[in-house]
Design a protein around this motif. Sequence first.
Motif, PDB file in Angstrom:
ATOM      1  N   ARG A   4       0.818  -1.214   0.000  1.00  0.00           N
ATOM      2  CA  ARG A   4       0.000   0.000   0.000  1.00  0.00           C
ATOM      3  C   ARG A   4       0.850   1.261   0.000  1.00  0.00           C
ATOM      4  NH1 ARG A   4      -3.352  -2.380   4.198  1.00  0.00           N
ATOM      5  NH2 ARG A   4      -5.098  -3.366   3.169  1.00  0.00           N
ATOM      6  N   LEU A   5       0.333   2.268  -0.688  1.00  0.00           N
ATOM      7  CA  LEU A   5       0.926   3.614  -0.734  1.00  0.00           C
ATOM      8  C   LEU A   5       2.310   3.630  -1.370  1.00  0.00           C
ATOM      9  CD1 LEU A   5      -0.149   4.840   2.839  1.00  0.00           C
ATOM     10  CD2 LEU A   5      -1.361   5.171   0.666  1.00  0.00           C
ATOM     11  N   THR A   6       2.561   2.666  -2.243  1.00  0.00           N
ATOM     12  CA  THR A   6       3.825   2.631  -2.984  1.00  0.00           C
ATOM     13  C   THR A   6       3.526   2.687  -4.472  1.00  0.00           C
ATOM     14  OG1 THR A   6       3.927   0.214  -3.140  1.00  0.00           O
ATOM     15  CG2 THR A   6       4.947   1.225  -1.206  1.00  0.00           C
ATOM     16  N   GLY A   7       4.538   3.058  -5.235  1.00  0.00           N
ATOM     17  CA  GLY A   7       4.399   3.109  -6.682  1.00  0.00           C
ATOM     18  C   GLY A   7       5.376   2.163  -7.342  1.00  0.00           C
ATOM     19  N   PRO A   8       5.428   2.213  -8.671  1.00  0.00           N
ATOM     20  CA  PRO A   8       6.360   1.343  -9.399  1.00  0.00           C
ATOM     21  C   PRO A   8       7.802   1.753  -9.148  1.00  0.00           C
ATOM     22  CG  PRO A   8       5.258   2.862 -10.911  1.00  0.00           C
ATOM     23  CD  PRO A   8       4.633   3.057  -9.562  1.00  0.00           C
ATOM     24  N   ALA A  15      16.845   5.842  -0.824  1.00  0.00           N
ATOM     25  CA  ALA A  15      17.006   5.969   0.620  1.00  0.00           C
ATOM     26  C   ALA A  15      16.163   4.870   1.247  1.00  0.00           C
ATOM     27  CB  ALA A  15      16.533   7.340   1.102  1.00  0.00           C
ATOM     28  N   VAL A  16      16.779   4.086   2.113  1.00  0.00           N
ATOM     29  CA  VAL A  16      16.088   3.022   2.835  1.00  0.00           C
ATOM     30  C   VAL A  16      15.987   3.485   4.281  1.00  0.00           C
ATOM     31  CG1 VAL A  16      16.138   0.596   3.518  1.00  0.00           C
ATOM     32  CG2 VAL A  16      16.998   1.277   1.256  1.00  0.00           C
ATOM     33  N   VAL A  17      14.764   3.801   4.699  1.00  0.00           N
ATOM     34  CA  VAL A  17      14.509   4.352   6.027  1.00  0.00           C
ATOM     35  C   VAL A  17      14.030   3.230   6.936  1.00  0.00           C
ATOM     36  CG1 VAL A  17      13.158   6.029   7.352  1.00  0.00           C
ATOM     37  CG2 VAL A  17      13.857   6.569   5.000  1.00  0.00           C
ATOM     38  N   VAL A  18      14.803   2.922   7.966  1.00  0.00           N
ATOM     39  CA  VAL A  18      14.451   1.851   8.906  1.00  0.00           C
ATOM     40  C   VAL A  18      13.916   2.502  10.180  1.00  0.00           C
ATOM     41  CG1 VAL A  18      15.264  -0.168  10.178  1.00  0.00           C
ATOM     42  CG2 VAL A  18      16.267   0.393   7.938  1.00  0.00           C
ATOM     43  N   ASP A  68      16.981  14.286  -2.354  1.00  0.00           N
ATOM     44  CA  ASP A  68      17.771  14.110  -3.580  1.00  0.00           C
ATOM     45  C   ASP A  68      17.815  12.674  -4.093  1.00  0.00           C
ATOM     46  OD1 ASP A  68      19.270  13.147  -1.461  1.00  0.00           O
ATOM     47  OD2 ASP A  68      21.166  13.893  -2.216  1.00  0.00           O
ATOM     48  N   VAL A  69      16.909  11.807  -3.641  1.00  0.00           N
ATOM     49  CA  VAL A  69      16.921  10.425  -4.123  1.00  0.00           C
ATOM     50  C   VAL A  69      15.738  10.176  -5.052  1.00  0.00           C
ATOM     51  CG1 VAL A  69      18.191   9.515  -2.133  1.00  0.00           C
ATOM     52  CG2 VAL A  69      15.688   9.520  -2.104  1.00  0.00           C
ATOM     53  N   ASP A  70      15.892   9.163  -5.900  1.00  0.00           N
ATOM     54  CA  ASP A  70      14.852   8.824  -6.875  1.00  0.00           C
ATOM     55  C   ASP A  70      13.743   7.967  -6.284  1.00  0.00           C
ATOM     56  OD1 ASP A  70      16.205  10.084  -9.079  1.00  0.00           O
ATOM     57  OD2 ASP A  70      17.621   8.401  -9.046  1.00  0.00           O
ATOM     58  N   ARG A  71      14.091   7.187  -5.263  1.00  0.00           N
ATOM     59  CA  ARG A  71      13.083   6.307  -4.661  1.00  0.00           C
ATOM     60  C   ARG A  71      13.320   6.187  -3.170  1.00  0.00           C
ATOM     61  NH1 ARG A  71      15.311   0.510  -6.845  1.00  0.00           N
ATOM     62  NH2 ARG A  71      17.448   1.212  -7.000  1.00  0.00           N
ATOM     63  N   ILE A  72      12.226   5.948  -2.470  1.00  0.00           N
ATOM     64  CA  ILE A  72      12.248   5.898  -1.007  1.00  0.00           C
ATOM     65  C   ILE A  72      11.592   4.594  -0.567  1.00  0.00           C
ATOM     66  CG2 ILE A  72      11.430   7.013   1.115  1.00  0.00           C
ATOM     67  CD1 ILE A  72      11.228   9.636  -0.668  1.00  0.00           C
ATOM     68  N   ALA A 109       6.545  11.548  -1.256  1.00  0.00           N
ATOM     69  CA  ALA A 109       5.807  10.282  -1.136  1.00  0.00           C
ATOM     70  C   ALA A 109       5.554   9.661  -2.508  1.00  0.00           C
ATOM     71  CB  ALA A 109       4.504  10.506  -0.386  1.00  0.00           C
ATOM     72  N   ALA A 110       5.492  10.479  -3.533  1.00  0.00           N
ATOM     73  CA  ALA A 110       5.306   9.951  -4.890  1.00  0.00           C
ATOM     74  C   ALA A 110       6.494   9.085  -5.317  1.00  0.00           C
ATOM     75  CB  ALA A 110       5.108  11.107  -5.870  1.00  0.00           C
ATOM     76  N   ARG A 111       7.597   9.134  -4.579  1.00  0.00           N
ATOM     77  CA  ARG A 111       8.789   8.319  -4.879  1.00  0.00           C
ATOM     78  C   ARG A 111       8.832   7.025  -4.059  1.00  0.00           C
ATOM     79  NH1 ARG A 111      13.242  13.108  -4.138  1.00  0.00           N
ATOM     80  NH2 ARG A 111      12.028  14.721  -5.178  1.00  0.00           N
ATOM     81  N   LEU A 112       7.811   6.779  -3.252  1.00  0.00           N
ATOM     82  CA  LEU A 112       7.799   5.577  -2.423  1.00  0.00           C
ATOM     83  C   LEU A 112       7.675   4.318  -3.272  1.00  0.00           C
ATOM     84  CD1 LEU A 112       5.452   6.766   0.459  1.00  0.00           C
ATOM     85  CD2 LEU A 112       7.808   5.949   0.751  1.00  0.00           C
ATOM     86  N   VAL A 113       8.512   3.334  -2.949  1.00  0.00           N
ATOM     87  CA  VAL A 113       8.454   2.014  -3.580  1.00  0.00           C
ATOM     88  C   VAL A 113       8.476   0.961  -2.467  1.00  0.00           C
ATOM     89  CG1 VAL A 113       9.544   2.798  -5.724  1.00  0.00           C
ATOM     90  CG2 VAL A 113      10.961   1.843  -3.883  1.00  0.00           C
ATOM     91  N   ARG A 114       8.157  -0.261  -2.847  1.00  0.00           N
ATOM     92  CA  ARG A 114       8.127  -1.337  -1.857  1.00  0.00           C
ATOM     93  C   ARG A 114       9.512  -1.636  -1.315  1.00  0.00           C
ATOM     94  NH1 ARG A 114       6.311  -6.144  -4.695  1.00  0.00           N
ATOM     95  NH2 ARG A 114       7.004  -7.145  -2.794  1.00  0.00           N
ATOM     96  N   SER A 115       9.546  -1.969  -0.052  1.00  0.00           N
ATOM     97  CA  SER A 115      10.772  -2.473   0.562  1.00  0.00           C
ATOM     98  C   SER A 115      10.650  -3.989   0.647  1.00  0.00           C
ATOM     99  CB  SER A 115      10.953  -1.862   1.962  1.00  0.00           C
ATOM    100  OG  SER A 115       9.938  -2.337   2.821  1.00  0.00           O
TER     101      SER A 115
END
Length: 193
Positions: free
Chosen positions: A28-32, A39-42, A125-129, A153-159
């Motif tokens: 949910r709430l992720t895009g392609p 950036a990988v936020v833990v 400055d990152v392409d995906r989060i 948030a439009a840059r969110l992808v699945r982890s």
Amino acid sequence: MTWVLVAAGLVIAVIVWAEIVHWRSSRRLTGPDRGGSEAVVVLGYRNPRSDRANALNRWRVRAGLRSIDPTAPCSRLIFCGGPHEAAVMARYATEERGYGGQVIREEESRSTWENIQDVIPYLEDVDRIKIVSNPLHAEKGRLYLWRQRPDLAARLVRSADYRVGEWAPLKPLFAVHGLLDLAKSTKNLAAQA
């Protein structure tokens, strides 16, 4: 004998339900995912004043590490959760898991809302989060990013924080707690709007 089969069927149904809840939440709430820097936020979890990350934080670090795309031109691993949690997670990633890439410790936050708020400068400055935690908590983090900075948030992808069977005995409890927490968070956000 029949009651044993019924009980076993109920246990299996609850575990399957929890797997589905976590699987859906992880998406949910992720895009392609179109690649590029990341950036990988833990998101951290309360850790008793110990020099060792607790079991949940160790699992979150491992999920964060497996979420890193080895083909990314640049990966930034960010640990949240105040000075103690961020430090023990970073130490676990580097000293015990051998991670040698870029690590950032966000050490001021005291809540999931603040975790997201305080990492925003590292996301610009990152392409995906990718936001990593147990899937329902990560969804909450994504929801908060959508509220605070929809452009990011439009840059969110699945982890890679969901795996079938991982934490299976505890997933039903995580699912119930996570669903209740998400409902409360959504209600609070709606009241603020």
